[in-house]
Structure formats: structure tokens, C-alpha cells
Scaffold this motif. Structure first.
Motif, PDB file in Angstrom:
ATOM      1  N   GLN A 264       0.861  -0.980  -0.527  1.00  0.00           N
ATOM      2  CA  GLN A 264      -0.132  -0.059  -0.212  1.00  0.00           C
ATOM      3  C   GLN A 264       1.062   1.388  -0.225  1.00  0.00           C
ATOM      4  O   GLN A 264       0.842   2.539  -0.198  1.00  0.00           O
ATOM      5  CB  GLN A 264      -0.849  -0.517   1.117  1.00  0.00           C
ATOM      6  N   GLU A 265       2.424   1.003   0.568  1.00  0.00           N
ATOM      7  CA  GLU A 265       2.857   2.641   0.601  1.00  0.00           C
ATOM      8  C   GLU A 265       3.431   2.302  -0.877  1.00  0.00           C
ATOM      9  O   GLU A 265       3.769   3.805  -1.044  1.00  0.00           O
ATOM     10  CB  GLU A 265       3.913   1.708   1.433  1.00  0.00           C
ATOM     11  N   ALA A 266       4.004   0.993  -1.187  1.00  0.00           N
ATOM     12  CA  ALA A 266       4.220   1.819  -2.499  1.00  0.00           C
ATOM     13  C   ALA A 266       4.023   1.439  -4.071  1.00  0.00           C
ATOM     14  O   ALA A 266       4.006   2.344  -4.352  1.00  0.00           O
ATOM     15  CB  ALA A 266       5.737   0.235  -3.169  1.00  0.00           C
ATOM     16  N   ALA A 267       2.732   1.068  -3.735  1.00  0.00           N
ATOM     17  CA  ALA A 267       1.963   0.648  -5.125  1.00  0.00           C
ATOM     18  C   ALA A 267       1.861   2.465  -5.963  1.00  0.00           C
ATOM     19  O   ALA A 267       1.226   2.604  -7.000  1.00  0.00           O
ATOM     20  CB  ALA A 267       0.761  -0.029  -5.142  1.00  0.00           C
ATOM     21  N   PRO A 268       1.308   3.157  -4.290  1.00  0.00           N
ATOM     22  CA  PRO A 268       1.196   5.100  -5.244  1.00  0.00           C
ATOM     23  C   PRO A 268       1.993   5.255  -6.731  1.00  0.00           C
ATOM     24  O   PRO A 268       1.489   6.779  -7.093  1.00  0.00           O
ATOM     25  CB  PRO A 268       0.695   6.182  -4.147  1.00  0.00           C
ATOM     26  N   GLY A 322      -9.370   4.788  -7.175  1.00  0.00           N
ATOM     27  CA  GLY A 322      -8.791   6.541  -7.965  1.00  0.00           C
ATOM     28  C   GLY A 322      -7.140   6.135  -6.749  1.00  0.00           C
ATOM     29  O   GLY A 322      -6.601   7.441  -6.979  1.00  0.00           O
ATOM     30  N   GLU A 323      -7.442   5.240  -5.663  1.00  0.00           N
ATOM     31  CA  GLU A 323      -6.122   5.988  -4.559  1.00  0.00           C
ATOM     32  C   GLU A 323      -4.824   5.143  -5.406  1.00  0.00           C
ATOM     33  O   GLU A 323      -3.768   6.237  -4.399  1.00  0.00           O
ATOM     34  CB  GLU A 323      -6.594   4.559  -3.514  1.00  0.00           C
ATOM     35  N   ILE A 324      -4.665   4.269  -6.297  1.00  0.00           N
ATOM     36  CA  ILE A 324      -3.362   4.798  -7.173  1.00  0.00           C
ATOM     37  C   ILE A 324      -3.413   5.203  -8.460  1.00  0.00           C
ATOM     38  O   ILE A 324      -4.952   4.787  -9.044  1.00  0.00           O
ATOM     39  CB  ILE A 324      -2.563   2.802  -6.802  1.00  0.00           C
ATOM     40  N   PRO A 325      -2.758   5.528  -9.066  1.00  0.00           N
ATOM     41  CA  PRO A 325      -2.929   5.717 -11.073  1.00  0.00           C
ATOM     42  C   PRO A 325      -3.679   5.037 -11.809  1.00  0.00           C
ATOM     43  O   PRO A 325      -3.339   3.742 -11.716  1.00  0.00           O
ATOM     44  CB  PRO A 325      -1.273   5.610 -11.463  1.00  0.00           C
ATOM     45  N   SER A 326      -4.879   4.781 -12.579  1.00  0.00           N
ATOM     46  CA  SER A 326      -5.030   4.421 -13.192  1.00  0.00           C
ATOM     47  C   SER A 326      -4.353   3.339 -14.331  1.00  0.00           C
ATOM     48  O   SER A 326      -4.464   2.139 -14.774  1.00  0.00           O
ATOM     49  CB  SER A 326      -6.436   4.802 -14.194  1.00  0.00           C
ATOM     50  N   GLU A 327      -3.265   3.713 -14.845  1.00  0.00           N
ATOM     51  CA  GLU A 327      -2.437   3.259 -15.394  1.00  0.00           C
ATOM     52  C   GLU A 327      -1.296   2.081 -15.051  1.00  0.00           C
ATOM     53  O   GLU A 327      -0.611   1.591 -15.621  1.00  0.00           O
ATOM     54  CB  GLU A 327      -1.957   4.324 -16.657  1.00  0.00           C
ATOM     55  N   THR A 328      -1.639   2.323 -13.578  1.00  0.00           N
ATOM     56  CA  THR A 328      -0.295   0.799 -12.999  1.00  0.00           C
ATOM     57  C   THR A 328      -1.043  -0.502 -13.644  1.00  0.00           C
ATOM     58  O   THR A 328      -1.609  -0.341 -13.306  1.00  0.00           O
ATOM     59  CB  THR A 328      -0.582   1.231 -11.658  1.00  0.00           C
ATOM     60  N   VAL A 329       0.410  -0.858 -14.209  1.00  0.00           N
ATOM     61  CA  VAL A 329       0.070  -2.370 -14.617  1.00  0.00           C
ATOM     62  C   VAL A 329       0.097  -3.199 -13.219  1.00  0.00           C
ATOM     63  O   VAL A 329       0.917  -3.346 -12.501  1.00  0.00           O
ATOM     64  CB  VAL A 329       0.659  -2.439 -15.372  1.00  0.00           C
ATOM     65  N   ILE A 330      -0.995  -4.051 -13.176  1.00  0.00           N
ATOM     66  CA  ILE A 330      -0.368  -5.112 -12.305  1.00  0.00           C
ATOM     67  C   ILE A 330      -0.445  -6.591 -12.822  1.00  0.00           C
ATOM     68  O   ILE A 330      -1.106  -6.913 -13.257  1.00  0.00           O
ATOM     69  CB  ILE A 330      -2.093  -5.036 -11.326  1.00  0.00           C
ATOM     70  N   VAL A 331       0.247  -6.689 -11.824  1.00  0.00           N
ATOM     71  CA  VAL A 331       0.735  -8.659 -12.799  1.00  0.00           C
ATOM     72  C   VAL A 331       0.145  -9.062 -11.594  1.00  0.00           C
ATOM     73  O   VAL A 331       1.187  -9.472 -10.115  1.00  0.00           O
ATOM     74  CB  VAL A 331       2.272  -8.991 -13.245  1.00  0.00           C
ATOM     75  N   GLY A 332      -0.575 -10.699 -11.436  1.00  0.00           N
ATOM     76  CA  GLY A 332      -0.644 -11.363 -10.701  1.00  0.00           C
ATOM     77  C   GLY A 332      -0.112 -12.911 -10.402  1.00  0.00           C
ATOM     78  O   GLY A 332       0.300 -13.163 -11.577  1.00  0.00           O
TER      79      GLY A 332
END
Length: 423
Positions: A264-268, A322-332
Motif C-alpha cells: 500500500q505504501e509503494a503502489a501509489p 483512484g487510490e493508485i494511478p489508473s495506468e499502473t499495470v498489475i501482475v498477479g
């Protein structure tokens, strides 16, 4: 297949580590020739390299002239690795000098060349050195990012030579993927966060619940991202003893809740989140303040558990809100086993729908597969062919063939990079 490896050694205090690098390649069944510079021989004698490599050592273009050695060694090599590569040696290579056997061999060679720099921080960060590094990379030569740590004397910072087996593993990855440019500078300016390892959920001060994750795939992902120029944060839970990826900031956590807080601290601030850690689904409802004794008041027949948060799903939700940027790519990641109802891939497809991430790497685990192993394989599930289709029902399935985890990491990042928004 055994390679003919030419190891160059520059004249720096880290030259002693080259002896361990020679042994690494020899123990991997490769043929090794060592070419030290004249300065390198002031730190480590030729006899050491001859004994470890099983081949004679030369430094001068006039040695063994009848064999045209300054041409032959470079032409016959399948891989050239120079460690340490000093600032002077980088400058000579960048300007095309051929004034000793090592630089002559590099100039005539057409095989992959890997340079592992080692010098004081000020020398590494000097504009002249950085310009030489850019020139070498533009010419297709791989320049490994130096490690951060203790240097000569009391100094500490970037410029330390990575450990020999780390250099060796990265160099062999370059040799295997020479046409794919595995360390191309494609993530410069990007901020990448990788989670790795298995969480530990304490029962009492000496016992905990964990899983079989070694952390190797997550560390490999951080390694490749850093070598591609990204600003990398590695959130590391429990792992095997692994080398810190050069240039990465490492945040150590233990439990799922600690990992969640670090994410949560790093994601934004991240462009790419790679959630490779194996997170415990449950934790003990309470933790004993002292060691639980068999002859005490504790009931060992049952352990009351409570569910941990779904960190990956929470990350996707934070992006939606909207708590982190919409363009952030997330890989699971999904470590799956088959059962009587579904295959590992079918389980992963359902997980992809639930999680809503952009990519999902599925591994079939169990019976000596993946966890703790050098190799990995599986499938990448992607929604990239349908813009904005998080959770669509027909994800694209990309086969990831079995290979070393560095190679698998490169394949995952290749696909993730197609989703990144250019700066």
C-alpha cells in the motif's frame, strides 16, 4: 550445451572475485580461458587463473603470435565476461582500443559480451563513465548494473562488484537470450515494485505457519527489471538466501499484514506492480506471548484461524477507486495444482476473473515443481487484446516454456511492458 567462455579481468581490487567466477563456469562444465590485464596481475597472479581454468594465461597481443591468439580467442568464444570492468577498461572498450589481448579479443568477437563494472561510486556516477556505458549498450554490449555496498576502505554505495555466481547466472541468461536483448534498457524511468517469498504467520515466539516458496522467481523478476533500468523496490518476505538484485531497494517483511502495508505504501508511486510473493491465506487468530508448552494449558489439537486480506484483489480495487494511478499495470501469480474437477490452468482462469489484474502468471506446482527449483514454466493469462476488459471471460493464454527463472522473468516483463504507458 557447454560454452567457450572468455573471462576478462580488469585491474581493480575486486579482481580476486574473478577466481570464483572462473570456478563457477568450470563447475557448470564450460571451457574457460582467462585474459587478465597487466594491472589485474598485480592483484591476482597468472598461476591462480591457470590452475582454475586449466588453460594458459596471456595478457599481451605478442604472446603466442604463431597462433594469432589476439584474433583466435575472440573469434572462438561463445561468451565474453569481464569482471571487474574498471572505469579505464570501460573507456578503452567504448573508444575501440585494442592495445592489449583483452581489448583486442573483444574487438574481434561477435559473441555476447557482458561487463560487470566495479569502481568507487564517484567514478561510476561520473558523466564520462556513464557516457561510455551508454555507448557500449548502444553497441549491443551488456553492462550489468553494479551492486550497492561496501567498497574499498570505508566507502559504501553503488559500484561494488556483484557476487561471482550472480554475475555468472546473469551472463548465461544473456548467452541464452542474445537475440532477445534480455537486458535492453526498456524500463528506464519506470518504477517497478516486486513482491517475493513466502509470508510467515506466527503461532508463538518460536513457531509459525509458512509455505514452500523460495522467492527465486520474485528475485529474478526484480533482477531483470533492475538490469533493464527500472527503479526497483523489492518487498521480500521469507526466502532462500538470495543475492539482492543490483540497485534494488529491498523492504523486508514477514507476515501478510506487513506485506499488505508495504504494498500500500509503494503502489501509489509504481508504474508496474508484480505480485510474486506467496501470501498465506490464513493466520492464527491469536499469537501466544510465550512458547506454547506441550505440558501447559494450550490445546494443540486445534488452531483457530482467521482469513488474511486478499492483497492482489485489494490492489486492483484501489486502482478502480483512484487510490493508485489508473495506468499502473498489475501482475498477479497463481500457484495451482489440478484436481478431479479442473486443471491448474482452468483454476488460474477463474482466479484471473476474480482478481481483475492485467496479467496472471500460472504455475503448476507440487511434486518437486517450481518451489525451490532453478527452472519454472506455466502460462501467462492476459486481457491486453481487449482494452479495459479487466476480468473478461476469455483471457489470452500465452505459453511460458520451461527454463531458468531469469528467462521466465524476462518473458513476464516482456508482456508487462506492452501494457505500460510511455512517459
Amino acid at each position: 550445451m557447454p560454452l567457450r567462455v572468455l573471462i576478462g579481468v580488469g585491474g581493480g581490487i575486486a579482481a580476486y572475485k574473478a577466481a570464483h567466477l572462473v570456478r563457477y563456469f568450470k563447475e557448470s562444465s564450460h571451457e574457460v580461458h582467462v585474459i587478465p590485464t597487466r594491472s589485474a596481475l598485480k592483484f591476482v597472479g597468472a598461476a591462480t587463473f591457470e590452475a582454475l581454468s586449466g588453460n594458459p594465461v596471456s595478457t599481451d597481443v605478442f604472446d603466442n603470435v604463431d597462433e594469432v591468439q589476439h584474433v583466435r580467442l575472440g573469434q572462438e568464444a561463445d561468451l565474453i565476461v569481464i569482471a571487474p570492468a574498471t572505469a579505464d577498461l570501460l573507456a578503452r572498450l567504448a573508444t575501440g582500443r585494442a592495445d592489449d589481448l583483452l581489448t583486442s579479443s573483444c574487438l574481434v568477437s561477435t559473441c555476447p559480451i557482458v561487463l560487470a563494472p566495479a569502481m568507487h561510486t564517484e567514478m561510476w556516477e561520473n558523466a564520462a563513465t556513464q557516457a561510455n556505458v551508454r555507448t557500449l549498450r548502444e553497441r549491443g554490449i551488456t553492462v550489468i548494473e553494479p551492486a550497492h555496498g561496501r567498497l574499498t576502505g570505508k566507502d559504501s554505495g553503488p559500484g561494488r562488484l556483484p557476487e561471482p555466481d550472480h554475475i555468472g547466472a546473469l551472463s548465461l541468461a544473456v548467452a541464452r537470450n542474445q537475440h532477445a536483448e534480455i537486458f535492453r534498457q526498456s524500463l528506464v524511468g519506470k518504477r517497478v515494485v516486486v513482491t517475493a517469498g513466502g509470508t510467515e504467520e506466527p503461532i508463538d515466539p518460536v513457531r509459525f505457519l509458512t509455505n514452500a516458496s523460495s522467492g527465486r522467481q520474485g528475485y529474478a523478476l526484480a533482477d531483470i527489471a533492475a538490469q533493464r533500468g527500472a527503479d526497483v523496490t523489492l518487498i521480500s518476505a521469507s526466502t532462500d538466501v538470495l543475492h539482492t538484485p543490483s540497485g534494488a531497494e529491498v523492504v523486508h517483511v514477514r507476515t501478510a499484514l506487513e506485506l499488505q502495508a508495504a504494498v500500500q505504501e509503494a503502489a501509489p508511486h509504481a508504474d508496474l506492480m508484480v505480485m510474486a510473493a506467496a501470501v498465506a491465506d490464513y493466520r492464527p487468530e491469536s499469537v501466544a506471548a510465550s512458547k506454547m508448552k506441550k505440558d501447559g494449558d494450550h490445546d494443540f489439537s486445534t488452531l483457530k484461524m482467521t482469513e488474511n486480506p486478499d492483497i492482489l484483489a485489494g490492489l486492483v480495487q484501489a486502482r478502480r477507486e483512484g487510490e493508485i494511478p489508473s495506468e499502473t499495470v498489475i501482475v498477479g501469480f497463481a500457484a495451482e495444482t489440478g484436481d478431479e474437477k479442473s486443471s491448474p490452468l482452468e483454476h488460474a482462469k477463474r482466479k484471473f476473473l476474480r482478481k481483475g489484474c492485467d496479467l496472471l502468471m500460472c504455475n503448476a506446482v507440487g511434486e518437486g515443481k517450481v518451489f525451490g527449483q532453478e527452472d519454472n514454466a506455466g502460462w501467462l493469462l492476459s486481457a491486453r487484446n481487449t482494452p479495459g476488459a479487466e476480468g473478461r471471460e476469455d483471457p489470452t493464454v500465452i505459453d511460458v516454456p520451461s527454463g531458468p527463472k531469469l528467462d521466465v522473468a524476462a518473458r513476464i516483463l516482456d508482456e508487462a511492458e506492452t501494457l505500460l504507458t510511455p512517459h
